[in-house]
Design a protein around this motif. Structure first.
Motif, mmCIF file in Angstrom:
data_model
loop_
_atom_site.group_PDB
_atom_site.id
_atom_site.type_symbol
_atom_site.label_atom_id
_atom_site.label_comp_id
_atom_site.label_asym_id
_atom_site.label_seq_id
_atom_site.Cartn_x
_atom_site.Cartn_y
_atom_site.Cartn_z
ATOM 1 N N HIS A 133 1.246 5.328 -2.327
ATOM 2 C CA HIS A 133 0.693 6.239 -3.340
ATOM 3 C C HIS A 133 1.848 6.838 -4.126
ATOM 4 C CE1 HIS A 133 -3.482 6.413 -1.579
ATOM 5 N NE2 HIS A 133 -2.777 5.884 -0.582
ATOM 6 N N HIS A 166 -6.483 0.272 6.035
ATOM 7 C CA HIS A 166 -6.540 1.192 7.175
ATOM 8 C C HIS A 166 -7.453 0.703 8.300
ATOM 9 C CE1 HIS A 166 -3.972 4.211 5.429
ATOM 10 N NE2 HIS A 166 -4.679 4.210 4.313
ATOM 11 N N HIS A 211 0.832 -1.208 0.000
ATOM 12 C CA HIS A 211 0.000 0.000 0.000
ATOM 13 C C HIS A 211 0.867 1.260 0.000
ATOM 14 C CE1 HIS A 211 -3.930 2.022 1.325
ATOM 15 N NE2 HIS A 211 -3.045 2.998 1.184
ATOM 16 N N HIS A 271 -9.730 1.891 0.586
ATOM 17 C CA HIS A 271 -9.438 2.750 1.751
ATOM 18 C C HIS A 271 -10.736 2.840 2.542
ATOM 19 C CE1 HIS A 271 -5.904 3.984 -0.489
ATOM 20 N NE2 HIS A 271 -5.514 4.792 0.487
ATOM 21 N N ASP A 278 2.166 3.358 3.008
ATOM 22 C CA ASP A 278 1.142 4.316 2.601
ATOM 23 C C ASP A 278 1.739 5.537 1.912
ATOM 24 O OD1 ASP A 278 -1.343 5.355 2.141
ATOM 25 O OD2 ASP A 278 -1.814 5.806 4.229
HETATM 26 FE FE FE2 Z 1 -3.531 5.120 1.276
#
Ligand code: FE2
Length: 427
Positions: free
Chosen positions: A63, A246, A61, A214, A313
């Motif tokens: 971005h 999450h 995970h 998410h 993340d």
């Molecule tokens: Fe995320």
């Protein structure tokens, strides 16, 4: 080629072995000293000298469209998820594919140096030109020599918060996104959030894609979308390919409801990913003292039979300004914030970093076994505990028998009256 010999490496169970790789696959694992080094070219041999070895790491995970943008155009001063979304909304107005590719490639190289050979990245599918999705799909081929990348079509601003967004999500999937995403807690109403989960379950079935949502990334105990995702996945039989990312609201649920939800997650086979770097700074940011930690219930989920992966993340973005793209940093934060500092938790952490993340990514035949991929990571550490404690340098990273990265550990000397002394921080 794609052959390699690693000698005298210490595995998670404490045994010291030689690992022989041929044609990109682990050919033999034998007790240390039993392999014949002369069977391998000199540049295809590595003497681990007792160092700790694991299968390759996985980032489940991150971005990569936003990585490296921290401080552009402004820093997140409130420390909230929502300010991060606002800053990113400004940045992405003028985003270009080359900008994304340059930043993302740099972060991928950091990951590779840290022993990661697979990355699941989210791509913002509410960016109107879908340059984000296009660039990260291009990234897959640009870094294919070192890392496998999965791209999630992720509607950052919500599916129903703008009339264009549902079509953008479908377009992102049709462009080739590997995984379908959602963010129900950002939708305007509870009802829209529920509908968004149902919609992405429909899309996952129609396009035959895994789901990674998410979900409930908030301190609000009234945010209860994970139950919808688990229930829908159970009814449709798609839980094995569904991930709830999450689930931080679970930290704030009452125990009776959390127990019911964990049972449902187990029954549905939906996995969870916790992201300690971001959740340690984003959650609790609206609290007075005492401040909640805001991590999902890692120990209870695992005890309840739920697969829990461990992600980073963010690396240098509006939500988390720090980060070296190192899964061991994420693990080190989890050790503290999830009360997983017991010695008995060491194998738990490594199981999350390796087997659990591999299951979520969908890796077949993962792990250091004969017949599996000839991929591994050697840490400058005698064992699993010290590798985690020191976030040990990765001295060797192999992927299917080929060299991906090497690190020469730093030489550290303390200057005493009696003379200089080399130290390595190992006990
Ligand atoms: Fe995320």
């Amino acid at each position: 080629m794609s052959e390699y010999l690693v000698t005298s490496a210490t595995t998670l169970d404490g045994s010291t072995v030689d690992i022989e790789i041929a044609d990109g696959v682990i050919d033999r694992i034998v007790p240390a000293g039993e392999s014949d080094p002369e069977q391998f070219p000199a540049d295809r041999r590595y003497e681990a000298d007792g160092r700790f070895v694991t299968p390759p790491l996985i980032e489940p995970h991150v971005h990569l469209d936003a990585t490296g943008t921290a401080g552009e155009p402004s820093w997140n001063t409130s420390g909230t998820l929502s300010e991060g979304i606002d800053i990113w909304a400004t940045y992405k107005r003028d985003i270009t594919a080359e900008d994304i590719l340059e930043r993302a490639t740099r972060t991928v190289e950091w990951y590779a140096a840290n022993g990661v050979t697979r990355i699941r990245t989210h791509a913002d599918a509410t960016e109107p030109s879908l340059t984000t999705v296009e660039a990260l799909l291009e990234l897959q081929s640009r870094v294919a020599d070192i890392v496998d990348i999965q791209v999630v079509a992720f509607p950052q601003d919500g599916v129903f918060t703008d009339e264009e967004n549902e079509d953008l999500l479908r377009e992102a999937i049709e462009m080739g996104a590997d995984v379908v995403g959602a963010i129900p807690h950002v939708e305007h109403t509870r009802e829209d959030g529920v509908t968004s989960v149902e919609l992405v379950c429909d899309l996952a079935e129609r396009y035959d894609r895994p789901l990674d949502v998410h979900i409930d990334e908030t301190d609000d105990p009234q945010s209860r979308f994970t139950e919808v995702l688990a229930s829908e996945s159970l009814k449709r039989g798609i839980g094995e390919r569904t991930t709830a990312s999450h689930t931080t609201a679970m930290h704030s649920y009452n125990n009776a409801y959390a127990d019911k939800l964990i049972r449902l997650l187990d029954e549905s086979n939906v996995s969870v990913i916790t992201n300690p770097p971001d959740n340690s700074v984003l959650q609790g940011s609206y609290d007075d003292y005492p401040r909640r930690r805001g991590h999902t219930r890692v120990d209870e989920l695992r005890a309840g039979g739920v697969t829990v992966g461990l992600g980073h993340d963010s690396v240098l973005d509006p939500w988390y300004h720090y980060g070296m793209a190192d899964p061991l940093d994420a693990a080190f934060i989890l050790v503290h914030y999830a009360h997983m500092a017991g010695r008995n938790n060491v194998p738990d952490i490594w199981e999350m970093l390796t087997a659990a993340n591999a299951e979520i990514f969908g890796v077949d035949e993962y792990g250091l076994q004969e017949g599996h991929e000839g991929s591994l990571v050697v840490f400058d550490s005698p064992d699993a505990f010290n590798a985690l404690r020191t976030r040990a340098p990765r001295t060797l990273v192999l992927r299917e028998g080929d060299l991906v990265a090497q690190t020469e550990p730093a030489e550290v000397k303390v200057h005493r009256e009696a003379g200089q002394k080399a130290i390595d921080f190992h006990r």
